[in-house]
Write a protein that holds these residues in place. Sequence first.
Motif, PDB file in Angstrom:
ATOM      1  N   LEU A   1       0.849  -1.191   0.000  1.00 45.29           N
ATOM      2  CA  LEU A   1       0.000   0.000   0.000  1.00 45.29           C
ATOM      3  C   LEU A   1       0.888   1.245   0.000  1.00 45.29           C
ATOM      4  CD1 LEU A   1      -2.750  -0.933   2.642  1.00 45.29           C
ATOM      5  CD2 LEU A   1      -2.804  -1.240   0.160  1.00 45.29           C
ATOM      6  N   PRO A   2       0.756   2.119  -1.023  1.00 44.99           N
ATOM      7  CA  PRO A   2       1.584   3.328  -1.076  1.00 44.99           C
ATOM      8  C   PRO A   2       1.508   4.160   0.202  1.00 44.99           C
ATOM      9  CG  PRO A   2       0.416   3.028  -3.151  1.00 44.99           C
ATOM     10  CD  PRO A   2      -0.133   1.996  -2.200  1.00 44.99           C
ATOM     11  N   GLU A   3       0.310   4.227   0.803  1.00 45.63           N
ATOM     12  CA  GLU A   3       0.160   5.018   2.027  1.00 45.63           C
ATOM     13  C   GLU A   3       1.065   4.487   3.138  1.00 45.63           C
ATOM     14  OE1 GLU A   3      -3.049   5.777   5.632  1.00 45.63           O
ATOM     15  OE2 GLU A   3      -3.660   4.663   3.851  1.00 45.63           O
ATOM     16  N   LEU A   4       1.098   3.169   3.297  1.00 48.94           N
ATOM     17  CA  LEU A   4       1.917   2.583   4.353  1.00 48.94           C
ATOM     18  C   LEU A   4       3.400   2.636   3.994  1.00 48.94           C
ATOM     19  CD1 LEU A   4      -0.201  -0.521   5.429  1.00 48.94           C
ATOM     20  CD2 LEU A   4      -0.190   1.794   6.378  1.00 48.94           C
ATOM     21  N   LYS A   5       3.719   2.444   2.730  1.00 47.91           N
ATOM     22  CA  LYS A   5       5.117   2.551   2.313  1.00 47.91           C
ATOM     23  C   LYS A   5       5.640   3.953   2.570  1.00 47.91           C
ATOM     24  CE  LYS A   5       8.234   1.746  -1.594  1.00 47.91           C
ATOM     25  NZ  LYS A   5       8.351   1.370  -3.020  1.00 47.91           N
ATOM     26  N   THR A  59      -5.268  -9.419   6.024  1.00 48.24           N
ATOM     27  CA  THR A  59      -6.527  -8.720   6.225  1.00 48.24           C
ATOM     28  C   THR A  59      -7.395  -8.898   4.980  1.00 48.24           C
ATOM     29  OG1 THR A  59      -7.500  -6.574   6.836  1.00 48.24           O
ATOM     30  CG2 THR A  59      -5.586  -6.530   5.365  1.00 48.24           C
ATOM     31  N   SER A  60      -8.399  -8.062   4.831  1.00 47.81           N
ATOM     32  CA  SER A  60      -9.239  -8.089   3.636  1.00 47.81           C
ATOM     33  C   SER A  60      -9.298  -6.695   3.027  1.00 47.81           C
ATOM     34  CB  SER A  60     -10.665  -8.556   3.982  1.00 47.81           C
ATOM     35  OG  SER A  60     -11.315  -7.604   4.808  1.00 47.81           O
ATOM     36  N   ARG A  61      -9.663  -6.635   1.765  1.00 43.83           N
ATOM     37  CA  ARG A  61      -9.721  -5.336   1.088  1.00 43.83           C
ATOM     38  C   ARG A  61     -10.749  -4.406   1.745  1.00 43.83           C
ATOM     39  NH1 ARG A  61      -7.496  -3.823  -3.365  1.00 43.83           N
ATOM     40  NH2 ARG A  61      -7.008  -5.973  -3.989  1.00 43.83           N
ATOM     41  N   GLY A  62     -11.814  -4.979   2.279  1.00 45.83           N
ATOM     42  CA  GLY A  62     -12.840  -4.164   2.918  1.00 45.83           C
ATOM     43  C   GLY A  62     -12.333  -3.413   4.132  1.00 45.83           C
ATOM     44  N   VAL A  63     -11.392  -4.005   4.868  1.00 47.53           N
ATOM     45  CA  VAL A  63     -10.807  -3.318   6.026  1.00 47.53           C
ATOM     46  C   VAL A  63      -9.995  -2.107   5.567  1.00 47.53           C
ATOM     47  CG1 VAL A  63      -9.205  -3.550   7.972  1.00 47.53           C
ATOM     48  CG2 VAL A  63     -10.771  -5.418   7.413  1.00 47.53           C
ATOM     49  N   ILE A  64      -9.393  -2.221   4.394  1.00 54.07           N
ATOM     50  CA  ILE A  64      -8.575  -1.128   3.862  1.00 54.07           C
ATOM     51  C   ILE A  64      -9.432   0.014   3.349  1.00 54.07           C
ATOM     52  CG2 ILE A  64      -6.822  -0.489   2.160  1.00 54.07           C
ATOM     53  CD1 ILE A  64      -5.832  -2.426   4.300  1.00 54.07           C
ATOM     54  N   ASP A  65     -10.473  -0.303   2.559  1.00 59.56           N
ATOM     55  CA  ASP A  65     -11.261   0.759   1.925  1.00 59.56           C
ATOM     56  C   ASP A  65     -12.668   0.917   2.505  1.00 59.56           C
ATOM     57  OD1 ASP A  65     -12.553  -1.481   0.935  1.00 59.56           O
ATOM     58  OD2 ASP A  65     -11.684  -1.322  -1.065  1.00 59.56           O
TER      59      ASP A  65
END
Length: 306
Positions: free
Chosen positions: A36-40, A72-78
């Motif tokens: 994830l660019p945000e975490l990087k 995790t799952s994509r839903g947790v991210i977005d």
Amino acid sequence: MKKFKTASGEPPVLHRNSANLVQNMLDEVKANITILPELKGLIPPLHVSEYEQLKNNILQDGCREPLMIWQTSRGVIDSTNDETPLNVLIDGHNRHEICTEKGLDFKIVLRDFQTLQSVRDFMIDNQLGRRNLTPEQMSYLRGLKYRNEKQTAGRPVLDLTSADQEQSESSLAQRTQDRLAKEFGVSPRTIHRDREYSEGLDKLTPQLKQDVLKGKQKIPKELIQAVGRALPVDAPLLSLEDVLTFQEAASEPTASPTKPITVSNKSKKVVKEIAKRAAALNPLSSSFHQDCDELIKLLTSLKETV
């Protein structure tokens, strides 16, 4: 034992040999790592010499330290109902890049987190615990930690008046500032400046931000803090040319009036609105011409009131 998920989200097919089962599941996780660019962006970049030294160490001795993965799952991210499984890299971005480029194997360790915010907090604390940070990187991470903690704890209380809410937020900010100052052995004022510095860096283009944190591009810290104070969160990201233009505008001397001028509260509000809209102007926006027209109207109305 940690329950692994396959890329499809289905339980893995059991093998007679449990060691093979575990290895197969680990291999599938490693083959489906998400960055994830945000975490990087939370990882302070290495200097060129540091990166080359890390690469040489890995080529010589292998990747000895495991990469950290959040399943995790994509839903947790977005924040959706998408249950597509994701294996998100949260530590070891440089090692992963080198190993992937050179076709080298690496180990992984899995960590559990309930929310994306808890991952952010962990990553910031993890980086602050390392000793190879530059003063700029340390300042950025301390400021980011302050902003994250204040945002998490500072949700509005519905039964408070606006004045009480403002006082409550001010008190919370001061407590957070004092606590972090004690934690890192600096003054509360330093934490306040760190917040402005991190806000300013986050308003630069990603490449410029990385260059500043690497020490590749020198921009005065006071200038970045001024950017953080002056521009709204949704303002277009600044290139180096934009930053220099901002510096020139901020350093231009203001002419002293020949006689005192009384400025009404209304005029002050108009000035703030003009500054906000001017900072948010984006020539690439479809509403650019309309935004310019509205800005001209505000300037005209201000001129008539002074």
